[in-house]
Scaffold this motif. Structure first.
Motif, PDB file in Angstrom:
ATOM      1  N   THR A 124       0.843  -1.187   0.000  1.00  0.00           N
ATOM      2  CA  THR A 124       0.000   0.000   0.000  1.00  0.00           C
ATOM      3  C   THR A 124       0.880   1.240   0.000  1.00  0.00           C
ATOM      4  OG1 THR A 124      -1.775  -1.122   1.204  1.00  0.00           O
ATOM      5  CG2 THR A 124      -1.780   1.278   1.256  1.00  0.00           C
ATOM      6  N   PHE A 125       0.655   2.118  -0.953  1.00  0.00           N
ATOM      7  CA  PHE A 125       1.352   3.404  -0.989  1.00  0.00           C
ATOM      8  C   PHE A 125       0.420   4.453  -0.386  1.00  0.00           C
ATOM      9  CE2 PHE A 125       3.760   0.962  -3.949  1.00  0.00           C
ATOM     10  CZ  PHE A 125       5.039   1.505  -3.953  1.00  0.00           C
ATOM     11  N   GLU A 126       0.837   5.031   0.736  1.00  0.00           N
ATOM     12  CA  GLU A 126       0.058   6.094   1.378  1.00  0.00           C
ATOM     13  C   GLU A 126       0.471   7.423   0.740  1.00  0.00           C
ATOM     14  OE1 GLU A 126      -2.170   5.421   3.649  1.00  0.00           O
ATOM     15  OE2 GLU A 126      -1.634   3.460   4.459  1.00  0.00           O
ATOM     16  N   TYR A 127      -0.540   8.198   0.339  1.00  0.00           N
ATOM     17  CA  TYR A 127      -0.233   9.440  -0.383  1.00  0.00           C
ATOM     18  C   TYR A 127      -1.170  10.528   0.126  1.00  0.00           C
ATOM     19  CZ  TYR A 127       1.511  12.125  -4.414  1.00  0.00           C
ATOM     20  OH  TYR A 127       2.135  13.067  -5.234  1.00  0.00           O
ATOM     21  N   VAL A 128      -0.629  11.432   0.949  1.00  0.00           N
ATOM     22  CA  VAL A 128      -1.442  12.508   1.505  1.00  0.00           C
ATOM     23  C   VAL A 128      -1.600  13.610   0.452  1.00  0.00           C
ATOM     24  CG1 VAL A 128       0.527  13.748   2.560  1.00  0.00           C
ATOM     25  CG2 VAL A 128      -1.772  14.008   3.507  1.00  0.00           C
ATOM     26  N   MET A 129      -2.819  14.091   0.284  1.00  0.00           N
ATOM     27  CA  MET A 129      -3.118  15.055  -0.769  1.00  0.00           C
ATOM     28  C   MET A 129      -2.984  16.488  -0.234  1.00  0.00           C
ATOM     29  SD  MET A 129      -3.639  13.052  -3.305  1.00  0.00           S
ATOM     30  CE  MET A 129      -4.222  14.222  -4.512  1.00  0.00           C
ATOM     31  N   LEU A 130      -1.935  17.177  -0.699  1.00  0.00           N
ATOM     32  CA  LEU A 130      -1.611  18.522  -0.246  1.00  0.00           C
ATOM     33  C   LEU A 130      -1.808  19.514  -1.394  1.00  0.00           C
ATOM     34  CD1 LEU A 130       1.709  17.616   1.618  1.00  0.00           C
ATOM     35  CD2 LEU A 130      -0.553  17.935   2.654  1.00  0.00           C
ATOM     36  N   LYS A 131      -2.611  20.495  -1.166  1.00  0.00           N
ATOM     37  CA  LYS A 131      -2.990  21.445  -2.206  1.00  0.00           C
ATOM     38  C   LYS A 131      -1.774  22.146  -2.812  1.00  0.00           C
ATOM     39  CE  LYS A 131      -6.288  25.178  -3.060  1.00  0.00           C
ATOM     40  NZ  LYS A 131      -7.387  25.984  -2.465  1.00  0.00           N
ATOM     41  N   ASP A 132      -1.640  22.034  -4.124  1.00  0.00           N
ATOM     42  CA  ASP A 132      -0.591  22.700  -4.914  1.00  0.00           C
ATOM     43  C   ASP A 132       0.822  22.263  -4.528  1.00  0.00           C
ATOM     44  OD1 ASP A 132      -2.591  24.179  -6.234  1.00  0.00           O
ATOM     45  OD2 ASP A 132      -2.519  25.777  -4.727  1.00  0.00           O
ATOM     46  N   VAL A 133       0.934  21.092  -3.872  1.00  0.00           N
ATOM     47  CA  VAL A 133       2.258  20.591  -3.487  1.00  0.00           C
ATOM     48  C   VAL A 133       2.584  19.295  -4.220  1.00  0.00           C
ATOM     49  CG1 VAL A 133       3.682  19.718  -1.572  1.00  0.00           C
ATOM     50  CG2 VAL A 133       2.150  21.668  -1.205  1.00  0.00           C
ATOM     51  N   ASN A 134       1.643  18.332  -4.176  1.00  0.00           N
ATOM     52  CA  ASN A 134       1.909  17.003  -4.748  1.00  0.00           C
ATOM     53  C   ASN A 134       0.681  16.417  -5.447  1.00  0.00           C
ATOM     54  OD1 ASN A 134       0.219  16.432  -2.629  1.00  0.00           O
ATOM     55  ND2 ASN A 134       1.517  14.870  -1.696  1.00  0.00           N
ATOM     56  N   ASP A 135      -0.270  17.273  -5.820  1.00  0.00           N
ATOM     57  CA  ASP A 135      -1.582  16.780  -6.244  1.00  0.00           C
ATOM     58  C   ASP A 135      -1.925  17.035  -7.712  1.00  0.00           C
ATOM     59  OD1 ASP A 135      -1.864  19.522  -6.080  1.00  0.00           O
ATOM     60  OD2 ASP A 135      -3.717  19.474  -4.893  1.00  0.00           O
ATOM     61  N   SER A 136      -0.932  17.309  -8.534  1.00  0.00           N
ATOM     62  CA  SER A 136      -1.201  17.604  -9.946  1.00  0.00           C
ATOM     63  C   SER A 136      -1.404  16.321 -10.752  1.00  0.00           C
ATOM     64  CB  SER A 136      -0.036  18.399 -10.553  1.00  0.00           C
ATOM     65  OG  SER A 136       1.113  17.574 -10.643  1.00  0.00           O
ATOM     66  N   ASP A 137      -1.976  16.462 -11.936  1.00  0.00           N
ATOM     67  CA  ASP A 137      -2.106  15.317 -12.837  1.00  0.00           C
ATOM     68  C   ASP A 137      -0.728  14.762 -13.203  1.00  0.00           C
ATOM     69  OD1 ASP A 137      -4.816  15.591 -12.734  1.00  0.00           O
ATOM     70  OD2 ASP A 137      -5.067  16.344 -14.784  1.00  0.00           O
ATOM     71  N   ALA A 138       0.247  15.664 -13.340  1.00  0.00           N
ATOM     72  CA  ALA A 138       1.613  15.222 -13.652  1.00  0.00           C
ATOM     73  C   ALA A 138       2.172  14.346 -12.533  1.00  0.00           C
ATOM     74  CB  ALA A 138       2.520  16.435 -13.872  1.00  0.00           C
ATOM     75  N   ASP A 139       1.860  14.706 -11.275  1.00  0.00           N
ATOM     76  CA  ASP A 139       2.286  13.877 -10.137  1.00  0.00           C
ATOM     77  C   ASP A 139       1.648  12.494 -10.226  1.00  0.00           C
ATOM     78  OD1 ASP A 139       4.046  15.346  -8.293  1.00  0.00           O
ATOM     79  OD2 ASP A 139       2.394  16.753  -8.127  1.00  0.00           O
ATOM     80  N   ALA A 140       0.361  12.451 -10.565  1.00  0.00           N
ATOM     81  CA  ALA A 140      -0.337  11.164 -10.662  1.00  0.00           C
ATOM     82  C   ALA A 140       0.287  10.276 -11.728  1.00  0.00           C
ATOM     83  CB  ALA A 140      -1.818  11.393 -10.958  1.00  0.00           C
ATOM     84  N   ARG A 141       0.586  10.855 -12.876  1.00  0.00           N
ATOM     85  CA  ARG A 141       1.194  10.069 -13.965  1.00  0.00           C
ATOM     86  C   ARG A 141       2.605   9.608 -13.588  1.00  0.00           C
ATOM     87  NH1 ARG A 141      -2.067  13.666 -17.218  1.00  0.00           N
ATOM     88  NH2 ARG A 141      -0.494  15.309 -17.121  1.00  0.00           N
ATOM     89  N   ARG A 142       3.339  10.469 -12.876  1.00  0.00           N
ATOM     90  CA  ARG A 142       4.692  10.109 -12.439  1.00  0.00           C
ATOM     91  C   ARG A 142       4.633   8.974 -11.422  1.00  0.00           C
ATOM     92  NH1 ARG A 142       6.610  15.285 -12.656  1.00  0.00           N
ATOM     93  NH2 ARG A 142       5.689  15.698 -10.617  1.00  0.00           N
ATOM     94  N   LEU A 143       3.641   9.027 -10.521  1.00  0.00           N
ATOM     95  CA  LEU A 143       3.474   7.988  -9.513  1.00  0.00           C
ATOM     96  C   LEU A 143       3.228   6.630 -10.157  1.00  0.00           C
ATOM     97  CD1 LEU A 143       3.176   7.091  -6.570  1.00  0.00           C
ATOM     98  CD2 LEU A 143       0.782   7.845  -6.650  1.00  0.00           C
ATOM     99  N   VAL A 144       2.354   6.608 -11.141  1.00  0.00           N
ATOM    100  CA  VAL A 144       2.047   5.356 -11.854  1.00  0.00           C
ATOM    101  C   VAL A 144       3.308   4.780 -12.499  1.00  0.00           C
ATOM    102  CG1 VAL A 144       0.847   4.432 -13.868  1.00  0.00           C
ATOM    103  CG2 VAL A 144      -0.389   5.871 -12.229  1.00  0.00           C
TER     104      VAL A 144
END
Length: 390
Positions: free
Chosen positions: A287-307
């Protein structure tokens, strides 16, 4: 033999406790040795361990006088030398959603928090492994409390026993086995970094998994680490539970700020260790825990990079809306932003549940754990000043 993992803190040796020995937290081997040292004949020791173990961990008995399959004389001998003690409950708060938060006191007067989260067909207990925390993750309220010491195995498993006391979940001796469990899962996600207290956590979880005691499957236990890379393989081999990792960022630059341990073991090193974990522990996925922080780590680019980063690792991604606390330097991501992030992960073939915040009204939600008594001693301005200074 590899060198033990240490923390960047001064460790002051503690004196051994005086007085009666507490049997809670001893492994079977330690219990056997302790009984023999106290005069139990070696030939009887294995049987006595099994009997005492069941009374403590299967039936929840704390009084030797109630251990009726032992002779009265032996029970009296045990009572002179040993005790069966768990942490003291200082306070209990119950959230509107049913979440229970316990403030418990351990040796030395220190206090830690334990959270029970009831859900449909299950109940999860979030337990602590240290008094305070040394990791100083910038989004985590618990991380603003300095590390005091590791908890003992007895203090860790004692949290489970305290919760079972409160839930009335110790079975009666001789009663039919009830498969319905109010406390069905354990997560090591409370105060502290479990892998900086590896031996204490390992021994406590082996007690929890023992077939003649609390009887929790290793798949019902999840250990959450911020990424103590050298201990991850040991966790697979010696505990074998499910693993969660506090990931929270997709670049080293951002993760260095959010999870400072990343400066010691970066994302690439962490992912290498995680790729081997399911195979070593026979676990299904990480399980990867990922806290959603406004304008810090929550962009679509972050999501694609995570995948892309987790490709090849059997995984699910828990998206955690940030739980705000006084003086927090971040804000929770907007709901539509979280949903967009989750959709990208889901379309890539990974489960991406958005965690429903629980117990926020009693500061029991993820990242909020901190001694209520310490908070009460400080004003909001003091907390905010500490956060800025940190």
């Amino acid at each position: 033999m590899s060198a033990p993992i240490t923390q960047d803190v001064l460790t002051i040796p503690r004196k051994l406790p005086e007085g009666p020995i507490n049997l809670v937290g001893l492994t079977r081997a330690q219990l056997r040795e302790t009984l023999i040292n106290a005069g139990t004949p070696e030939k009887q020791a294995k049987m006595r361990v099994g009997q005492i173990w069941q009374w403590i961990y299967q039936w929840g008995v704390r009084d030797f006088a109630e251990m009726t399959n032992l002779s009265k004389a032996y029970r009296a001998e045990l009572a002179e030398t040993f005790v069966i003690e768990v942490p003291e409950v200082v306070s209990k708060q119950v959230s509107a959603d049913g979440t229970r938060k316990y403030l418990v006191r351990i040796a030395g007067g220190h206090e830690v928090e334990v959270v029970y989260i009831p859900e449909e067909n299950r109940g999860t207990l979030c337990i602590s492994s240290q008094v305070g925390c040394t990791l100083t993750c910038s989004f985590c309220h618990t991380g603003t409390q300095k590390l005091v010491r590791n908890l003992t195995a007895g203090e860790i498993i004692g949290q489970v026993m305290v919760a079972r006391d409160d839930l009335g979940e110790w079975p009666e001796r001789g009663a039919p086995k009830d498969e319905t469990r109010l406390l069905s899962n354990i997560v090591l996600m409370g105060m502290g970094e479990p892998l900086y207290n590896f031996e204490g956590v390992r021994d406590a979880m082996q007690i929890a998994m023992d077939a003649e005691g609390i009887q929790l499957s290793r798949r019902r236990i999840t250990l959450s680490t911020s990424g103590v890379v050298p201990e991850i393989a040991k966790t697979a081999e010696e505990i074998g539970c499910l693993l969660a990792v506090s990931f929270h960022a997709t670049t080293d630059e951002v993760r260095d700020k959010l999870v400072p341990i990343n400066k010691k073991w970066n994302i690439a090193e962490l992912l290498d260790a995680l790729r081997a974990y399911p195979r070593l522990s026979n676990s299904e996925r990480i399980t990867f825990e990922y806290v959603m922080l406004k304008d810090v780590n929550d962009s679509d680019a972050d999501a694609r990079r995570l995948v892309k980063l987790i490709q090849g690792i059997p995984a699910k991604i828990n998206l955690i809306p940030f739980n705000e606390w006084p003086g927090a330097p971040y804000e929770r991501s907007d709901w539509d932003r979280i949903q967009s992030f989750a959709d990208i992960i889901h379309k890539a073939g990974y489960a991406s549940p958005i965690r429903t915040p629980r117990g926020e009204d009693i500061m029991a939600a993820c990242g909020q754990l901190k001694s209520a008594t310490e908070r009460a001693r400080k004003s909001r301005k003091q907390i905010e000043a500490e956060t800025r200074a940190g």
